[in-house]
Design an enzyme around this catalytic site. Structure first.
Site, PDB file in Angstrom:
ATOM      1  N   LEU A  96       0.769  -0.902   0.410  1.00 36.13           N
ATOM      2  CA  LEU A  96       0.163   0.529  -0.036  1.00 36.13           C
ATOM      3  C   LEU A  96       0.840   0.954   0.109  1.00 36.13           C
ATOM      4  O   LEU A  96       0.752   2.075  -0.061  1.00 36.13           O
ATOM      5  CB  LEU A  96      -0.628   0.304   0.964  1.00 36.13           C
ATOM      6  CG  LEU A  96      -1.542  -1.237   0.681  1.00 36.13           C
ATOM      7  CD1 LEU A  96      -2.812  -1.034   3.102  1.00 36.13           C
ATOM      8  CD2 LEU A  96      -3.612  -0.887   0.047  1.00 36.13           C
ATOM      9  N   LYS A 138      15.465  -6.184   4.422  1.00 37.58           N
ATOM     10  CA  LYS A 138      16.010  -5.384   5.502  1.00 37.58           C
ATOM     11  C   LYS A 138      17.154  -6.058   6.143  1.00 37.58           C
ATOM     12  O   LYS A 138      18.264  -5.170   6.346  1.00 37.58           O
ATOM     13  CB  LYS A 138      14.742  -5.062   6.514  1.00 37.58           C
ATOM     14  CG  LYS A 138      13.301  -4.573   6.275  1.00 37.58           C
ATOM     15  CD  LYS A 138      12.426  -4.705   6.846  1.00 37.58           C
ATOM     16  CE  LYS A 138      10.692  -4.278   5.852  1.00 37.58           C
ATOM     17  NZ  LYS A 138      10.218  -3.336   7.687  1.00 37.58           N
ATOM     18  N   ASP A 165      10.715   1.978  10.935  1.00 32.32           N
ATOM     19  CA  ASP A 165       9.379   0.738  11.727  1.00 32.32           C
ATOM     20  C   ASP A 165       9.301   1.508  13.289  1.00 32.32           C
ATOM     21  O   ASP A 165       8.426   0.970  13.931  1.00 32.32           O
ATOM     22  CB  ASP A 165       9.952  -0.424  11.340  1.00 32.32           C
ATOM     23  CG  ASP A 165       9.469  -1.304   9.984  1.00 32.32           C
ATOM     24  OD1 ASP A 165       8.387   0.015   9.624  1.00 32.32           O
ATOM     25  OD2 ASP A 165      10.495  -2.049   9.636  1.00 32.32           O
TER      26      ASP A 165
END
Length: 289
Positions: free
Chosen positions: A16, A66, A101
Site C-alpha cells: 500500500l 531489510k 519502523d
C-alpha cells in the site's frame, strides 16, 4: 524534472506504500512519483546499483531485503541497533539508511495514548519487525518485556540481542505455551504481535489475550481484522492492526527524504481506510489538538 522514489521487495505488488506515499507527494505539491520495484533477493546488489544510477532519490525496503540491505549501505545508529533498514536515500557517497519502523510503532502507541513507562508488555515474534518494536519499547521505558516465539532458537537469538543492545530493559523469554502466555497477558498493559500467525483466512490466534489494556498487530489485512486483533477485541482490549503503523513509518520516511514536517497521518489513514472500504480506526492521540 520529476523526482523518483519507490519501494523494493519480493513480492511487492500488494504494498500500500505507493498509495499513501503518492498522497503525501500530492499534498506537498511536489513534482515526484513513488513506484513499486519487484526485486528478487539474488538481484538485490544489482538493483540497488541500478536505482542509484537511475537517480532514484529514496527507497523503502520491505521483506525479504531489510537485513541484507543493512550490509550494503551507510546505516544510522537506530538501524544498526535494530539490525535492519527499511528506508534509503541517495547521497554522493551512496545510499544512506535508517529504520523508521520503530518510529511508526511509537506513533501508534502515542495514537492510543498509552503510557508504558514501567509497565509490562508482551511481544510475540522474534524477527526483524520484533527488533524494531524492541527498539521502540526501550525508548518508551517499559518495565518488563515478555518475548514469546514459536522457534526457541530464534527466541534465544533475540534475547541475546536484547541483552547486549538494551541492558537497561528487563526482557524475559516466554515459552509458546498457553499457561505461560496467560500469566504474562494478565499483567501486560500492551500486547504486540509481529508474527504471521492467524493472518490466513480461517486461522485463529492460538492463545486467549486476557487482561486490561491494548493490543497492536504489526501486520494488517485489508479488512482490518487479523486473528490477533479479533482475539484481543474479544478479551476487551483496544486492538489496532498494522495499517496505522505502516502509514506512520512511511510518514517518517517521507520527512527524512525531504527534510520537511511529518505528513498528516490521520487524514492519510482515513483516505486509505476509505479506499479499502474498512472501518475507521480510532486513535485519539492522532486527532487535532
Amino acid at each position: 524534472m520529476t523526482k523518483l522514489y519507490g519501494i523494493i521487495g519480493w513480492p511487492v505488488t500488494h504494498s500500500l506504500s505507493p498509495l499513501f506515499q503518492n498522497d503525501f507527494i500530492k499534498d506537498a505539491g511536489m513534482n515526484a512519483a513513488y513506484l513499486p520495484f519487484a526485486v528478487e533477493p539474488e538481484q538485490l546488489v544489482v538493483a540497488l546499483s541500478g536505482l542509484q544510477s537511475l537517480g532514484v532519490e529514496g527507497v523503502n525496503v520491505t521483506v525479504p531485503h531489510k537485513e541484507q540491505v543493512l550490509r550494503m549501505v551507510d546505516a544510522d545508529a537506530d538501524a544498526r541497533h535494530i539490525g535492519a533498514v527499511n528506508t534509503l536515500r541517495r547521497s554522493d557517497a551512496g545510499w544512506q539508511a535508517t529504520n523508521t519502523d520503530w518510529r511508526g510503532f511509537s506513533a501508534v502507541v502515542e495514537g492510543l495514548e498509552l503510557d508504558l513507562k514501567g509497565k509490562d508488555v508482551l511481544l510475540f515474534g522474534a524477527g526483524g519487525t520484533a527488533r524494531a518494536v524492541l527498539h521502540a519499547l526501550d525508548a518508551l521505558q517499559v518495565g518488563r518485556l515478555f518475548i514469546c516465539n514459536r522457534n526457541p532458537q530464534r527466541l534465544a537469538t533475540l534475547m541475546e540481542h536484547a541483552t547486549n543492545t538494551y541492558p537497561k530493559l528487563t526482557c524475559l523469554p516466554l515459552k509458546w505455551e498457553a499457561a505461560a502466555v496467560a500469566e504474562a497477558t494478565a499483567s501486560s498493559a500492551l500486547l504486540v504481535n509481529t508474527t504471521t500467525v492467524g493472518l490466513k483466512d480461517g486461522e485463529s490466534f492460538p492463545f486467549p489475550l486476557c487482561g486490561d489494556g491494548a493490543a497492536i498487530d504489526a501486520v494488517y489485512r485489508p479488512d482490518g481484522v487479523t486473528a490477533f486483533c479479533l482475539a484481543a477485541g474479544e478479551a476487551g482490549r483496544k486492538a489496532v492492526d498494522g495499517l496505522p503503523m505502516l502509514i506512520a513509518q512511511g510518514a517518517v520516511a517521507f520527512a527524512w527524504w525531504h527534510g520537511c514536517m511529518l505528513p498528516d497521518c490521520r487524514t492519510t489513514l482515513s483516505r486509505v481506510e476509505a479506499h479499502l472500504g474498512r472501518t475507521a480506526t480510532h486513535l485519539p492521540g492522532w486527532s487535532p489538538r
